[in-house]
Enzyme design. Structure first.
Site, mmCIF file in Angstrom:
data_model
loop_
_atom_site.group_PDB
_atom_site.id
_atom_site.type_symbol
_atom_site.label_atom_id
_atom_site.label_comp_id
_atom_site.label_asym_id
_atom_site.label_seq_id
_atom_site.Cartn_x
_atom_site.Cartn_y
_atom_site.Cartn_z
ATOM 1 N N LYS A 2 0.709 -1.077 -0.090
ATOM 2 C CA LYS A 2 -0.002 -0.043 0.060
ATOM 3 C C LYS A 2 0.747 1.158 -0.040
ATOM 4 O O LYS A 2 1.797 1.310 0.632
ATOM 5 C CB LYS A 2 -0.936 0.039 1.335
ATOM 6 C CG LYS A 2 -2.078 -0.960 1.086
ATOM 7 C CD LYS A 2 -2.982 -1.165 0.108
ATOM 8 C CE LYS A 2 -4.226 -1.940 0.172
ATOM 9 N NZ LYS A 2 -5.235 -1.750 -0.859
ATOM 10 N N LYS B 183 -13.233 -8.431 -7.768
ATOM 11 C CA LYS B 183 -13.456 -8.905 -6.455
ATOM 12 C C LYS B 183 -15.032 -9.363 -6.396
ATOM 13 O O LYS B 183 -15.877 -8.867 -6.908
ATOM 14 C CB LYS B 183 -13.298 -7.818 -5.405
ATOM 15 C CG LYS B 183 -11.862 -7.262 -5.231
ATOM 16 C CD LYS B 183 -11.839 -5.976 -4.406
ATOM 17 C CE LYS B 183 -10.397 -5.779 -4.236
ATOM 18 N NZ LYS B 183 -10.004 -4.464 -3.163
ATOM 19 N N ASP C 264 -8.507 -1.379 -10.065
ATOM 20 C CA ASP C 264 -9.555 -1.646 -9.199
ATOM 21 C C ASP C 264 -10.936 -1.198 -8.912
ATOM 22 O O ASP C 264 -11.857 -1.449 -9.310
ATOM 23 C CB ASP C 264 -8.639 -1.921 -7.866
ATOM 24 C CG ASP C 264 -9.524 -2.387 -6.691
ATOM 25 O OD1 ASP C 264 -10.548 -3.020 -6.909
ATOM 26 O OD2 ASP C 264 -9.053 -2.562 -5.433
ATOM 27 N N ASP D 1 -0.101 -0.572 -4.639
ATOM 28 C CA ASP D 1 -1.596 -0.192 -4.479
ATOM 29 C C ASP D 1 -1.897 1.298 -3.746
ATOM 30 O O ASP D 1 -1.469 1.489 -2.765
ATOM 31 C CB ASP D 1 -2.438 -1.365 -4.013
ATOM 32 C CG ASP D 1 -3.911 -1.037 -4.031
ATOM 33 O OD1 ASP D 1 -4.326 -0.034 -4.823
ATOM 34 O OD2 ASP D 1 -4.783 -1.623 -3.208
ATOM 35 N N GLU E 40 -1.281 -0.496 -9.042
ATOM 36 C CA GLU E 40 -2.865 -0.880 -9.110
ATOM 37 C C GLU E 40 -3.625 0.502 -8.827
ATOM 38 O O GLU E 40 -3.077 1.286 -7.668
ATOM 39 C CB GLU E 40 -3.156 -1.847 -7.817
ATOM 40 C CG GLU E 40 -4.577 -2.014 -7.813
ATOM 41 C CD GLU E 40 -4.874 -3.167 -6.773
ATOM 42 O OE1 GLU E 40 -5.697 -3.042 -6.045
ATOM 43 O OE2 GLU E 40 -4.128 -4.167 -6.616
#
Length: 345
Positions: A113, A220, A196, A144, A170
């Site tokens: 992250k 997801k 995402d 991400d 991402e």
């Protein structure tokens, strides 16, 4: 002879079969230190409804559709029985990286992250450098940003972090337009851009693929309405995908694992190891990585663990009232959306 389809549950049945749990995390993850989830006991096995608390009822309706699908409808045939997974490294300090990564034995990929509110690019660089040192040259590192950079910030950050041999970045920017722009700017560097939020939070989850704004998609199951709905998006998008979770319990992780097991070409390690971030779970056999992968199974609820993790009375009421509202939204979805409406009572 074709089996008679199992009737979907009424709201009263869902409420009767529900338990609300509150599970602490080892490390704060995007501002969350306790994960709440509504667990359902369906005829096909346990299922999960766990949209984040800030999501609207309309956005949460896809999550409820997914929970009903997983708990009341048989899963599609699978193509594999284990899923390789990545470690997830929250925006922790360098001194805490080792203790986080120790929870992911055998994982060859780390998702890190970055662009955390209140932190700097220097913090990101230090975190990525330490992760690379621990992983070694052969491991894979993906970033991400959760849409946390504008285009110029993203370009600067990707240049600064490129020395660590990035697998992909991402959601570096929030909008599809900005994703398209940053993809053009960094294409010469050979660093793919993944989408995402531009898939799971979009009115049109295929827009980012149609406009050429991403090299791969993060898929997801819960936010996209369930396994079948997600598989349809994968097929229509025509891009490589990474199946990921939304900080689910092992029940929600199992939904994602079954989705990943149905995809013919699974080129990337999947983000389905986040149960390792939970201090407690609702099954005695949590879906945490062993030798870098998790099995494609439906974990059995451990009712003792569920009882130990029950949410407070006010939080239980909050989730049940939310379930009632979202069920109403689900009932109102028209067939033109391509999603299953809930049955009338």
């Amino acid at each position: 002879m074709t089996a008679t389809p199992r009737p979907l549950p009424t709201l009263a049945e869902l409420l009767e079969l529900a338990s609300v749990v509150s599970l602490p995390l080892h490390t704060t993850f995007r501002g969350v230190d306790t994960r709440e989830a509504l667990i359902l006991r369906g005829p096909e096995g346990a299922s999960e409804f766990s949209p984040f608390v800030e999501y609207s009822d309309e956005e949460a309706a896809a999550w409820l559709a997914a929970a009903i699908d997983f708990g009341w409808v048989a899963t599609p045939p699978t193509l594999r029985d284990r899923i390789p997974v990545n470690a997830t490294l929250p925006a922790v300090g360098v001194e805490d990286i080792g203790s986080v990564l120790d929870r992911y034995p055998g994982c060859r990929t780390i998702k890190i992250k970055v662009a955390e509110h209140g932190q700097t690019l220097g913090d990101d660089i230090a975190r990525v450098r330490e992760a690379r040192n621990r992983l070694g040259a052969d491991g894979r590192i993906r970033l991400d940003a959760n849409g946390g950079w504008n285009v110029d910030e993203a370009e600067h950050a990707i240049h600064a972090l490129a020395e660590f041999d990035l697998e992909y970045v991402e959601q570096p920017c929030a909008s599809v337009d900005d994703l398209w722009e940053i993809r053009q700017r960094v294409k010469y560097m050979g660093i793919p851009v993944a989408a995402d939020e531009s898939v799971r939070k979009a009115d049109d989850p295929l827009d980012v693929a149609r406009r050429g704004a991403a090299d791969l998609l993060v898929i997801k199951a819960q936010p996209l309405g369930g396994i079948r709905s997600a598989l349809d998006i994968v097929e229509r998008a025509g891009l490589p995908v990474v199946v990921s979770s939304a900080l689910d319990t092992s029940i929600g992780i199992a939904m994602g694992a079954h989705l990943a097991a149905c995809i013919p070409e699974l080129e990337y390690d999947c983000g389905l190891a986040t149960a390792a971030l939970l201090v407690a779970d609702v099954t005695a056999e949590p879906l945490v990585p062993v030798d870098g992968s998790i099995p494609v199974v439906r974990p059995e609820l451990d009712e003792t663990l569920v009882q130990q993790s029950l949410a407070s009375t006010d939080r239980d009421l909050w989730w049940r009232q939310r379930l009632e509202r979202v069920y109403g939204v689900l009932q109102g979805w028209s067939e033109s959306t391509g999603r299953h409406a809930a049955p009338t009572e």
